[in-house]
Design a protein around this motif. Sequence first.
Motif, mmCIF file in Angstrom:
data_model
loop_
_atom_site.group_PDB
_atom_site.id
_atom_site.type_symbol
_atom_site.label_atom_id
_atom_site.label_comp_id
_atom_site.label_asym_id
_atom_site.label_seq_id
_atom_site.Cartn_x
_atom_site.Cartn_y
_atom_site.Cartn_z
ATOM 1 N N MET A 145 0.819 -1.206 0.000
ATOM 2 C CA MET A 145 0.000 0.000 0.000
ATOM 3 C C MET A 145 0.853 1.257 0.000
ATOM 4 N N LEU A 146 1.807 1.364 0.932
ATOM 5 C CA LEU A 146 2.606 2.582 1.045
ATOM 6 C C LEU A 146 3.449 2.823 -0.204
ATOM 7 N N ASP A 147 3.918 1.745 -0.829
ATOM 8 C CA ASP A 147 4.761 1.892 -2.016
ATOM 9 C C ASP A 147 3.988 2.445 -3.209
ATOM 10 N N ASP A 148 2.662 2.349 -3.179
ATOM 11 C CA ASP A 148 1.843 2.819 -4.298
ATOM 12 C C ASP A 148 1.472 4.298 -4.185
ATOM 13 N N ILE A 149 1.693 4.902 -3.036
ATOM 14 C CA ILE A 149 1.351 6.310 -2.828
ATOM 15 C C ILE A 149 2.413 7.189 -3.479
ATOM 16 N N TRP A 150 1.979 8.277 -4.118
ATOM 17 C CA TRP A 150 2.937 9.136 -4.798
ATOM 18 C C TRP A 150 2.518 10.605 -4.743
ATOM 19 N N VAL A 151 3.508 11.448 -4.952
ATOM 20 C CA VAL A 151 3.313 12.899 -5.007
ATOM 21 C C VAL A 151 3.729 13.370 -6.392
ATOM 22 N N ASP A 152 2.865 14.123 -7.048
ATOM 23 C CA ASP A 152 3.146 14.582 -8.400
ATOM 24 C C ASP A 152 4.298 15.593 -8.402
ATOM 25 N N ASP A 153 5.101 15.557 -9.465
ATOM 26 C CA ASP A 153 6.224 16.485 -9.575
ATOM 27 C C ASP A 153 5.764 17.942 -9.529
ATOM 28 N N GLY A 193 -2.973 14.165 8.603
ATOM 29 C CA GLY A 193 -4.270 13.633 8.216
ATOM 30 C C GLY A 193 -4.357 12.181 8.634
ATOM 31 N N GLY A 194 -5.485 11.795 9.186
ATOM 32 C CA GLY A 194 -5.718 10.411 9.557
ATOM 33 C C GLY A 194 -6.978 9.912 8.894
ATOM 34 N N GLU A 195 -6.897 8.787 8.188
ATOM 35 C CA GLU A 195 -8.042 8.313 7.409
ATOM 36 C C GLU A 195 -8.183 6.797 7.489
ATOM 37 N N ASP A 196 -9.388 6.351 7.193
ATOM 38 C CA ASP A 196 -9.699 4.926 7.205
ATOM 39 C C ASP A 196 -9.180 4.292 5.922
ATOM 40 N N LEU A 197 -8.178 3.447 6.056
ATOM 41 C CA LEU A 197 -7.541 2.835 4.898
ATOM 42 C C LEU A 197 -8.510 1.983 4.091
ATOM 43 N N ASP A 198 -9.467 1.370 4.770
ATOM 44 C CA ASP A 198 -10.413 0.490 4.081
ATOM 45 C C ASP A 198 -11.421 1.256 3.238
ATOM 46 N N ARG A 199 -11.479 2.565 3.401
ATOM 47 C CA ARG A 199 -12.404 3.393 2.626
ATOM 48 C C ARG A 199 -11.765 3.938 1.354
ATOM 49 N N TYR A 200 -10.478 3.682 1.201
ATOM 50 C CA TYR A 200 -9.792 4.154 -0.002
ATOM 51 C C TYR A 200 -10.144 3.280 -1.198
ATOM 52 N N VAL A 201 -10.153 3.910 -2.368
ATOM 53 C CA VAL A 201 -10.327 3.208 -3.635
ATOM 54 C C VAL A 201 -9.059 3.480 -4.442
ATOM 55 N N GLY A 202 -8.147 2.519 -4.458
ATOM 56 C CA GLY A 202 -6.867 2.749 -5.100
ATOM 57 C C GLY A 202 -5.949 3.559 -4.196
ATOM 58 N N PRO A 203 -4.737 3.818 -4.654
ATOM 59 C CA PRO A 203 -3.753 4.487 -3.808
ATOM 60 C C PRO A 203 -4.002 5.988 -3.659
ATOM 61 N N ALA A 204 -3.552 6.538 -2.542
ATOM 62 C CA ALA A 204 -3.570 7.981 -2.342
ATOM 63 C C ALA A 204 -2.480 8.620 -3.195
ATOM 64 N N ARG A 205 -2.754 9.829 -3.665
ATOM 65 C CA ARG A 205 -1.711 10.606 -4.343
ATOM 66 C C ARG A 205 -2.014 12.090 -4.172
ATOM 67 N N LEU A 206 -0.937 12.867 -4.113
ATOM 68 C CA LEU A 206 -1.023 14.313 -3.944
ATOM 69 C C LEU A 206 -0.728 14.954 -5.288
ATOM 70 N N VAL A 207 -1.697 15.687 -5.813
ATOM 71 C CA VAL A 207 -1.587 16.233 -7.171
ATOM 72 C C VAL A 207 -2.121 17.660 -7.190
ATOM 73 N N ARG A 208 -1.922 18.317 -8.306
ATOM 74 C CA ARG A 208 -2.576 19.594 -8.550
ATOM 75 C C ARG A 208 -3.831 19.319 -9.374
ATOM 76 N N ALA A 209 -4.940 19.821 -8.913
ATOM 77 C CA ALA A 209 -6.247 19.467 -9.466
ATOM 78 C C ALA A 209 -6.424 19.960 -10.896
ATOM 79 N N THR A 210 -7.192 19.201 -11.665
ATOM 80 C CA THR A 210 -7.629 19.649 -12.984
ATOM 81 C C THR A 210 -8.910 20.469 -12.865
ATOM 82 N N GLY A 211 -9.644 20.253 -11.770
ATOM 83 C CA GLY A 211 -10.883 20.988 -11.539
ATOM 84 C C GLY A 211 -12.133 20.185 -11.809
ATOM 85 N N ASP A 212 -11.971 18.965 -12.355
ATOM 86 C CA ASP A 212 -13.143 18.147 -12.658
ATOM 87 C C ASP A 212 -13.178 16.869 -11.820
ATOM 88 N N GLU A 213 -12.375 16.812 -10.750
ATOM 89 C CA GLU A 213 -12.370 15.634 -9.885
ATOM 90 C C GLU A 213 -13.689 15.501 -9.125
#
Length: 214
Positions: free
Chosen positions: A1-9, A106-126
Motif C-alpha cells: 500500500m505505502l509503495d503505491d502512494i505518490w506525489v506529483d512532480d 491527516g488520519g483516514e480509514d484505509l479500508d475506505r480508499y479506492v486505489g492508492p492515495a496521491r497528492l496532485v494539482r487538481a484539474t478541476g473536474d475531480e
Amino acid sequence: MLDDIWVDDAVFDLRPDFAVLLMTARGLRNGPTDDRSRAWLAAASEVEVQTAKIDAWKDAYRAFGAKPQRTRPSVDALTRRMPLPEINRAVDAYNSISVKHALPIGGEDLDRYVGPARLVRATGDEASEEVLGQPEPGEVIWRDDAGVTCRRWNWRQVVRTRLTEETTNAIFLLERLEPMSLEELKEAGEELADLLSQLSPEAQITSRLLTSGK
C-alpha cells in the motif's frame, strides 16, 4: 500500500521542501475519547504555538491561489481551537502530535480508499463531496481513484475516509515544510506510533518517507 502512494512532480515544483511521512496502522482498536487520550490533548494544548512552521504552510497555500485566512491549513485551524476537541482516541492521538510539532497530519480509514492515495494539482473536474465543493484548477489535493480525499493540501478531509470509532486499519499523512527538519518529522512519526501502540499494542505500524526525487 505505502509503495503505491505518490506525489506529483508539480507539487514538488511548488514546494521542493515538501515531504510526507506515510504511516499505516493495521489492527487498530479505536474508540471514544478516554482519560488517556484526553490527557494527550491537554498536554498538547499547553505547547507554545510555533508560528514559523504555520507561516510556511500559509505561504504554500498562497502559492496555489488559496487564501489561508479563509481556508486555513489544518494545523493553523487546530491551534485556534484550544482546548483541543475530543473526537476519538486515534484522532486525539494524531491531533496532539500535530499541535505539539506544528505539523499537519491527516488520519483516514484505509479500508475506505479506492486505489492508492496521491497528492496532485487538481484539474478541476475531480469528483468531490458536496460539502467540500469542487477543487479549483491548480489546487493541491489528495485524491484516490474515487475522487478528492482532502482539499487544499490539508485544509479539509472528506467524510468518506474519516477515522471513526469503528476504524481498524488507518493511514496517517504527516506533512512537512521547512523550517521543520526531516529529523523532527521522523520524531513526530515515532511519537505518533508510540501513542497508537499504547491504544492498540498488537497494531502493525509501518511507515515510508516520501520526499522530492524519491
